[in-house]
Motif scaffolding. Structure first.
Motif, PDB file in Angstrom:
ATOM      1  N   PHE A  62      -8.472  -6.783   8.958  1.00  0.00           N
ATOM      2  CA  PHE A  62      -9.676  -7.167   8.219  1.00  0.00           C
ATOM      3  C   PHE A  62     -10.709  -6.041   8.241  1.00  0.00           C
ATOM      4  CE2 PHE A  62     -13.836  -9.114   7.712  1.00  0.00           C
ATOM      5  CZ  PHE A  62     -13.638  -9.950   6.618  1.00  0.00           C
ATOM      6  N   ALA A  63     -10.879  -5.396   9.377  1.00  0.00           N
ATOM      7  CA  ALA A  63     -11.866  -4.327   9.516  1.00  0.00           C
ATOM      8  C   ALA A  63     -11.574  -3.130   8.609  1.00  0.00           C
ATOM      9  CB  ALA A  63     -11.939  -3.862  10.971  1.00  0.00           C
ATOM     10  N   LYS A  64     -10.334  -2.941   8.217  1.00  0.00           N
ATOM     11  CA  LYS A  64      -9.956  -1.811   7.359  1.00  0.00           C
ATOM     12  C   LYS A  64     -10.044  -2.154   5.868  1.00  0.00           C
ATOM     13  CE  LYS A  64      -8.875   1.284  10.434  1.00  0.00           C
ATOM     14  NZ  LYS A  64      -9.565   2.550  10.516  1.00  0.00           N
ATOM     15  N   LEU A  65     -10.318  -3.415   5.540  1.00  0.00           N
ATOM     16  CA  LEU A  65     -10.467  -3.794   4.141  1.00  0.00           C
ATOM     17  C   LEU A  65     -11.771  -3.225   3.596  1.00  0.00           C
ATOM     18  CD1 LEU A  65      -9.486  -7.580   4.332  1.00  0.00           C
ATOM     19  CD2 LEU A  65      -8.075  -5.705   3.448  1.00  0.00           C
ATOM     20  N   PRO A  66     -11.828  -2.957   2.293  1.00  0.00           N
ATOM     21  CA  PRO A  66     -13.104  -2.519   1.716  1.00  0.00           C
ATOM     22  C   PRO A  66     -14.193  -3.564   1.979  1.00  0.00           C
ATOM     23  CG  PRO A  66     -11.306  -2.260   0.133  1.00  0.00           C
ATOM     24  CD  PRO A  66     -10.753  -3.016   1.303  1.00  0.00           C
ATOM     25  N   LYS A  67     -15.413  -3.097   2.183  1.00  0.00           N
ATOM     26  CA  LYS A  67     -16.533  -4.005   2.501  1.00  0.00           C
ATOM     27  C   LYS A  67     -16.693  -5.086   1.438  1.00  0.00           C
ATOM     28  CE  LYS A  67     -17.620  -1.872   6.231  1.00  0.00           C
ATOM     29  NZ  LYS A  67     -17.003  -2.339   7.447  1.00  0.00           N
TER      30      LYS A  67
ATOM     31  N   TRP B  29      11.638 -12.871   5.762  1.00  0.00           N
ATOM     32  CA  TRP B  29      10.551 -12.950   6.742  1.00  0.00           C
ATOM     33  C   TRP B  29       9.400 -13.762   6.181  1.00  0.00           C
ATOM     34  CZ3 TRP B  29       9.372  -7.273   8.624  1.00  0.00           C
ATOM     35  CH2 TRP B  29      10.548  -6.695   9.140  1.00  0.00           C
ATOM     36  N   MET B  30       8.650 -14.410   7.071  1.00  0.00           N
ATOM     37  CA  MET B  30       7.380 -15.018   6.702  1.00  0.00           C
ATOM     38  C   MET B  30       6.304 -13.973   6.973  1.00  0.00           C
ATOM     39  SD  MET B  30       5.962 -17.601   5.343  1.00  0.00           S
ATOM     40  CE  MET B  30       7.224 -18.850   5.451  1.00  0.00           C
ATOM     41  N   VAL B  31       5.541 -13.638   5.947  1.00  0.00           N
ATOM     42  CA  VAL B  31       4.550 -12.575   6.055  1.00  0.00           C
ATOM     43  C   VAL B  31       3.152 -13.179   5.905  1.00  0.00           C
ATOM     44  CG1 VAL B  31       3.768 -10.360   5.122  1.00  0.00           C
ATOM     45  CG2 VAL B  31       6.203 -10.922   5.106  1.00  0.00           C
ATOM     46  N   TYR B  32       2.240 -12.763   6.781  1.00  0.00           N
ATOM     47  CA  TYR B  32       0.852 -13.230   6.781  1.00  0.00           C
ATOM     48  C   TYR B  32      -0.032 -12.109   6.252  1.00  0.00           C
ATOM     49  CZ  TYR B  32       2.666 -17.005   9.605  1.00  0.00           C
ATOM     50  OH  TYR B  32       3.387 -18.082  10.039  1.00  0.00           O
ATOM     51  N   TRP B  33      -0.957 -12.478   5.348  1.00  0.00           N
ATOM     52  CA  TRP B  33      -1.765 -11.513   4.627  1.00  0.00           C
ATOM     53  C   TRP B  33      -3.244 -11.836   4.732  1.00  0.00           C
ATOM     54  CZ3 TRP B  33       1.119  -7.811   2.151  1.00  0.00           C
ATOM     55  CH2 TRP B  33       2.458  -8.110   1.893  1.00  0.00           C
ATOM     56  N   VAL B  34      -4.059 -10.808   4.597  1.00  0.00           N
ATOM     57  CA  VAL B  34      -5.491 -10.965   4.371  1.00  0.00           C
ATOM     58  C   VAL B  34      -5.913  -9.829   3.444  1.00  0.00           C
ATOM     59  CG1 VAL B  34      -6.208  -9.682   6.451  1.00  0.00           C
ATOM     60  CG2 VAL B  34      -7.789 -11.303   5.355  1.00  0.00           C
ATOM     61  N   GLY B  35      -6.598 -10.177   2.379  1.00  0.00           N
ATOM     62  CA  GLY B  35      -7.075  -9.155   1.451  1.00  0.00           C
ATOM     63  C   GLY B  35      -5.974  -8.281   0.884  1.00  0.00           C
TER      64      GLY B  35
ATOM     65  N   VAL C  13     -14.364  -6.488  -0.346  1.00  0.00           N
ATOM     66  CA  VAL C  13     -13.309  -7.493  -0.117  1.00  0.00           C
ATOM     67  C   VAL C  13     -13.650  -8.332   1.096  1.00  0.00           C
ATOM     68  CG1 VAL C  13     -10.849  -7.816   0.384  1.00  0.00           C
ATOM     69  CG2 VAL C  13     -11.565  -6.063  -1.263  1.00  0.00           C
ATOM     70  N   GLN C  14     -14.155  -7.709   2.150  1.00  0.00           N
ATOM     71  CA  GLN C  14     -14.563  -8.455   3.339  1.00  0.00           C
ATOM     72  C   GLN C  14     -15.613  -9.501   2.971  1.00  0.00           C
ATOM     73  OE1 GLN C  14     -15.853  -5.840   6.482  1.00  0.00           O
ATOM     74  NE2 GLN C  14     -13.912  -4.723   6.526  1.00  0.00           N
ATOM     75  N   ARG C  15     -16.613  -9.093   2.181  1.00  0.00           N
ATOM     76  CA  ARG C  15     -17.670 -10.030   1.786  1.00  0.00           C
ATOM     77  C   ARG C  15     -17.118 -11.179   0.949  1.00  0.00           C
ATOM     78  NH1 ARG C  15     -20.415  -5.118   1.168  1.00  0.00           N
ATOM     79  NH2 ARG C  15     -20.080  -5.146  -1.090  1.00  0.00           N
ATOM     80  N   GLU C  16     -16.186 -10.887   0.054  1.00  0.00           N
ATOM     81  CA  GLU C  16     -15.577 -11.944  -0.769  1.00  0.00           C
ATOM     82  C   GLU C  16     -14.837 -12.943   0.110  1.00  0.00           C
ATOM     83  OE1 GLU C  16     -13.051  -9.965  -3.567  1.00  0.00           O
ATOM     84  OE2 GLU C  16     -14.736  -9.107  -4.684  1.00  0.00           O
ATOM     85  N   ILE C  17     -14.133 -12.445   1.103  1.00  0.00           N
ATOM     86  CA  ILE C  17     -13.340 -13.313   1.972  1.00  0.00           C
ATOM     87  C   ILE C  17     -14.225 -14.234   2.790  1.00  0.00           C
ATOM     88  CG2 ILE C  17     -11.840 -13.310   4.015  1.00  0.00           C
ATOM     89  CD1 ILE C  17     -10.469 -10.812   2.754  1.00  0.00           C
ATOM     90  N   VAL C  18     -15.312 -13.718   3.330  1.00  0.00           N
ATOM     91  CA  VAL C  18     -16.190 -14.546   4.164  1.00  0.00           C
ATOM     92  C   VAL C  18     -17.226 -15.306   3.333  1.00  0.00           C
ATOM     93  CG1 VAL C  18     -15.836 -13.196   6.252  1.00  0.00           C
ATOM     94  CG2 VAL C  18     -17.750 -12.645   4.752  1.00  0.00           C
ATOM     95  N   GLY C  19     -17.204 -15.125   2.007  1.00  0.00           N
ATOM     96  CA  GLY C  19     -18.062 -15.913   1.139  1.00  0.00           C
ATOM     97  C   GLY C  19     -19.502 -15.450   1.066  1.00  0.00           C
ATOM     98  N   GLU C  20     -19.731 -14.176   1.251  1.00  0.00           N
ATOM     99  CA  GLU C  20     -21.099 -13.650   1.148  1.00  0.00           C
ATOM    100  C   GLU C  20     -21.388 -13.155  -0.247  1.00  0.00           C
ATOM    101  OE1 GLU C  20     -21.705 -10.660   4.140  1.00  0.00           O
ATOM    102  OE2 GLU C  20     -21.486 -12.106   5.745  1.00  0.00           O
TER     103      GLU C  20
END
Length: 127
Positions: free
Chosen positions: A113-118, A26-32, A120-127
């Motif tokens: 994305f909403a369930k990721l730790p805050k 399978w091709m799997v798509y990931w975030v965080g 990790v969310q900040r790292e992903i969006v570059g804050e």
């Protein structure tokens, strides 16, 4: 719908990546570090109604799962090898509106994305 357009949409989200899962094929798509989509062809020997279908599995709001399955019973199935209450599998060969499929891709990413730790969310969006 052309899968290349779906692939582009899935990868357009901040921090989204994909990797081929050798064992599953399978091709799997990931975030965080968490899966938000996967694309695959179910084996012809898989249980009905999945057998032989080209599928895209996505996270989905539980209330919307019921609505979608009622409206598109032959094209939107309970999540293949996942919790059918919160995941759906879309038959990519079915005649579904492209805008619906892309919206479901966006929703899946947003839910995961909403369930990721805050942090990790900040790292992903570059804050």
């Amino acid at each position: 719908m052309d899968f290349a357009a779906i692939d582009r949409r899935l990868l357009s989200h901040p921090g989204a990546a994909k990797a081929f899962h050798e064992k599953w094929g399978w091709m799997v798509y990931w975030v965080g570090g968490r899966q938000f989509a996967c694309e695959f062809a179910a084996s012809p020997d898989a249980k009905p109604p999945y057998a032989g279908r080209h599928l895209l599995s996505l996270k989905c709001d539980p209330d919307r799962v019921l609505e979608l399955r009622a409206e598109y019973p032959a094209a939107i199935l309970p999540g293949y090898y996942s919790d059918g209450r919160t995941w759906i599998s879309i038959d990519l060969d079915a005649d579904l509106p492209g805008s619906l499929v892309l919206d479901l891709c966006d929703t899946s990413y947003a839910l995961v994305f909403a369930k990721l730790p805050k942090r990790v969310q900040r790292e992903i969006v570059g804050e």
